[in-house]
Design an enzyme around this catalytic site. Structure first.
Site, PDB file in Angstrom:
ATOM      1  N   TYR A 348       0.831  -1.201   0.000  1.00  0.00           N
ATOM      2  CA  TYR A 348       0.000   0.000   0.000  1.00  0.00           C
ATOM      3  C   TYR A 348       0.870   1.257   0.000  1.00  0.00           C
ATOM      4  O   TYR A 348       1.891   1.325   0.663  1.00  0.00           O
ATOM      5  CB  TYR A 348      -0.916   0.018   1.224  1.00  0.00           C
ATOM      6  CG  TYR A 348      -2.055   1.006   1.104  1.00  0.00           C
ATOM      7  CD1 TYR A 348      -3.276   0.611   0.565  1.00  0.00           C
ATOM      8  CD2 TYR A 348      -1.900   2.325   1.489  1.00  0.00           C
ATOM      9  CE1 TYR A 348      -4.325   1.513   0.435  1.00  0.00           C
ATOM     10  CE2 TYR A 348      -2.931   3.236   1.363  1.00  0.00           C
ATOM     11  CZ  TYR A 348      -4.143   2.826   0.837  1.00  0.00           C
ATOM     12  OH  TYR A 348      -5.166   3.729   0.700  1.00  0.00           O
ATOM     13  N   GLU A 382      -4.917   6.565   5.937  1.00  0.00           N
ATOM     14  CA  GLU A 382      -4.882   5.432   5.011  1.00  0.00           C
ATOM     15  C   GLU A 382      -4.117   4.242   5.565  1.00  0.00           C
ATOM     16  O   GLU A 382      -4.399   3.101   5.216  1.00  0.00           O
ATOM     17  CB  GLU A 382      -4.226   5.852   3.692  1.00  0.00           C
ATOM     18  CG  GLU A 382      -5.007   6.840   2.878  1.00  0.00           C
ATOM     19  CD  GLU A 382      -4.311   7.143   1.567  1.00  0.00           C
ATOM     20  OE1 GLU A 382      -4.319   6.269   0.688  1.00  0.00           O
ATOM     21  OE2 GLU A 382      -3.770   8.249   1.428  1.00  0.00           O
ATOM     22  N   LYS A 443      -1.396  -0.390 -13.895  1.00  0.00           N
ATOM     23  CA  LYS A 443      -1.885  -0.096 -12.552  1.00  0.00           C
ATOM     24  C   LYS A 443      -3.363  -0.436 -12.407  1.00  0.00           C
ATOM     25  O   LYS A 443      -4.182  -0.119 -13.250  1.00  0.00           O
ATOM     26  CB  LYS A 443      -1.657   1.394 -12.248  1.00  0.00           C
ATOM     27  CG  LYS A 443      -2.514   1.973 -11.145  1.00  0.00           C
ATOM     28  CD  LYS A 443      -2.108   1.444  -9.794  1.00  0.00           C
ATOM     29  CE  LYS A 443      -3.104   1.867  -8.731  1.00  0.00           C
ATOM     30  NZ  LYS A 443      -2.874   1.160  -7.472  1.00  0.00           N
TER      31      LYS A 443
END
Length: 513
Positions: A348, A382, A443
């Site tokens: 991430y 996040e 992506k």
């Protein structure tokens, strides 16, 4: 030096008071055991409740120093550059844990110590009438506070402070006010707040900011630097003798972490998550077969995934609907992992310093959005560990290691978008470690691979929300879930996503009439 399997503490609720007394009762989404500590310093106590894995003794999350003014530190999370930090300390016995390491650094550098630390942590330190609240460079363990004359409360979860807001806290000019929680503020990422306990006044010192200058490097040098930095960051997050677990989508970000973790540990477990409408299992399998990992696939029905929206909001304490869409599949995945508590590495965050999600060919525009994203990530939560600790697991994100982040941000945009490919420098850095199809794969975000964005939109459309009002309706749904779970203290199991969506859809329809 590798990391322990789990940190000594996942989080804390702490209270520093001039008159002593216990900390208020804890309210955590984090699953774990609670251990109360109280370190009286005359009438200047620091009381706290630590939340930690049941299998972990939390002793090393607390440290006390009796040299000079009595000082106590409480730390949640972990420090990664321990060896470098030890090298700048005077000779003597090594600190027994990260909290003691922070105390030793403070004795030498005062609050400037936090400019040296590379980690995933939040800490509160009390010495006399002085209280320090510090976050890591990325604020990846969120830290909240409520300050009044004679008392400073601090917690790694805002809901713990929302439950105890009497008296209301002072305004803090350099901290972000938490929406809907009067008197509760979030300590900025990469900062230490220096608070005078008697007056309740605070001065914020920045310990890290994203760089704005850019470096021009030859292709080969840039590629080698990225590979070396990522391998080092991953190795620092792998526990010697433990098999790491990597969340694997089959994209370059998570696959790069998987390849480095496999090299560091010698063996690897991987897990992929999908729904009944969308998954990336085939793409992940290419990496699994290449690295020969022990792999698991978890399928979560879309209706069940959307029903977990209250958990994603409760854990992240974010009110940004786009962020919640990213975090929802991860929250569901962590909750679905059975068995013992795990240390989990993820891919991430690579898109933020590399601009991967923007699909922008124009270099000036790419660097503009990259600078904007790096300037506005704070407060989005996040990377909050609560997304996984609500199920007892600990996550860590090598792309947001301080050294990796400093490097990736600093590279000129032409190394990020090159030869018509996004995230070129990362793809080139991992080219010899992964299958060509993985290195060249375009992506795709986890929220896209699991179909989360489209499914959330469809849920609102099915309730009659007009297509041009879907995003605003998502914002209202997320905010209402926040008010119910974080502000209102309701457990997510008591909150029905469909009921909230229906309520928002009805209000939206009335507003459009």
């Amino acid at each position: 030096m590798g990391a322990p399997v789990l940190p000594a503490a996942f989080g804390f609720l702490a209270s520093a008071r001039t008159g002593g007394g216990r900390a208020p009762g804890p309210v955590f989404a984090t699953r774990g055991s609670h251990t109360d500590i109280d370190t009286p310093q005359g009438e200047r106590s620091l009381a706290a409740t630590l939340v930690h894995a049941p299998s972990v003794a939390p002793d090393r999350a607390v440290a006390r120093s009796l040299t000079g003014a009595p000082t106590t530190a409480v730390l949640a999370g972990e420090i990664y550059n321990r060896d470098e930090l030890l090298s700048v300390l005077p000779a003597g016995p090594a600190p027994e844990g990260d909290a003691e390491l922070v105390l030793r650094l403070l004795e030498r550098y005062d609050l400037h110590a936090f400019r040296l630390v590379n980690g995933r942590f939040a800490t509160v330190v009390r010495t006399g009438d002085r209280v320090l609240l510090a976050t890591d460079h990325a604020g990846s363990v969120p830290l909240y506070t409520c300050v009044a004359p004679g008392e400073v409360r601090a917690s790694t979860e805002a809901k713990a402070l929302a439950a105890h807001r009497d008296p209301k806290g002072f305004p803090l000019a350099d901290a972000r006010r938490v929406a809907g929680l009067t008197g509760v503020y979030q300590v900025p990422a990469g900062a230490v707040m220096d608070i005078d306990l008697g007056s309740g006044t605070a001065v914020t010192h920045r310990t890290w900011t994203p760089g704005l200058s850019r470096r021009i490097l030859p292709e080969g040098e840039a590629v080698a630097a990225v590979r070396a930095a990522l391998e080092k960051a991953v190795a620092q997050r792998v526990t010697p003798g433990d098999t790491p677990l990597v969340v694997l989508s089959g994209g370059i970000d998570s696959s790069g972490v998987a390849a480095c973790a496999h090299r560091a540990a010698g063996e690897l477990d991987t897990v992929s998550m999908g729904t009944d409408t969308s998954n990336e299992f085939r793409e992940a399998r290419a990496v699994v077969d290449h690295l020969r990992t022990r792999h698991r696939e978890i399928t979560i029905p879309t209706t069940e995934l959307l029903a977990q929206l209250p958990y994603a909001v409760w854990a992240s304490e974010s009110v940004d609907p786009d962020i919640i869409e990213y975090l929802l599949p991860l929250t569901a995945l962590y909750r679905a992992l059975d068995g013992p508590e795990r240390r989990i590495l993820t891919g991430y965050g690579a898109d933020i310093p590399l601009g991967g999600m923007h699909r922008e060919d124009r270099l000036p525009a790419l660097d503009t959005v990259l600078a904007h994203d790096m300037a506005t990530f704070d407060g989005l939560n996040e990377m909050s560990p609560v997304l996984s600790t609500l199920a007892g697991h600990w996550t860590t994100h090598p792309y947001w290691d301080r050294e990796v982040l400093d490097l990736l941000v600093s590279l000129e945009a032409g190394l990020k978008r090159r030869h018509g490919r996004d995230k070129w420098v990362l793809r080139a850095a991992m080219a010899d470690a992964l299958p060509a199809e993985t290195v060249n794969r375009p992506k795709l975000g986890v929220h896209e691979g699991s179909g989360t964005t489209s499914s959330f939109s469809r849920l609102l459309l099915d309730h009659g929300v007009a297509e041009d009002r879907v995003h605003e309706a998502k914002r209202q749904v997320v905010r209402e879930l926040f008010d119910l779970t974080v502000g209102g203290g309701r457990h997510p199991s008591e909150v029905d996503t469909d009921d909230v969506v229906r309520s928002v859809a009805d209000r939206t329809a009335r507003g459009a009439a």
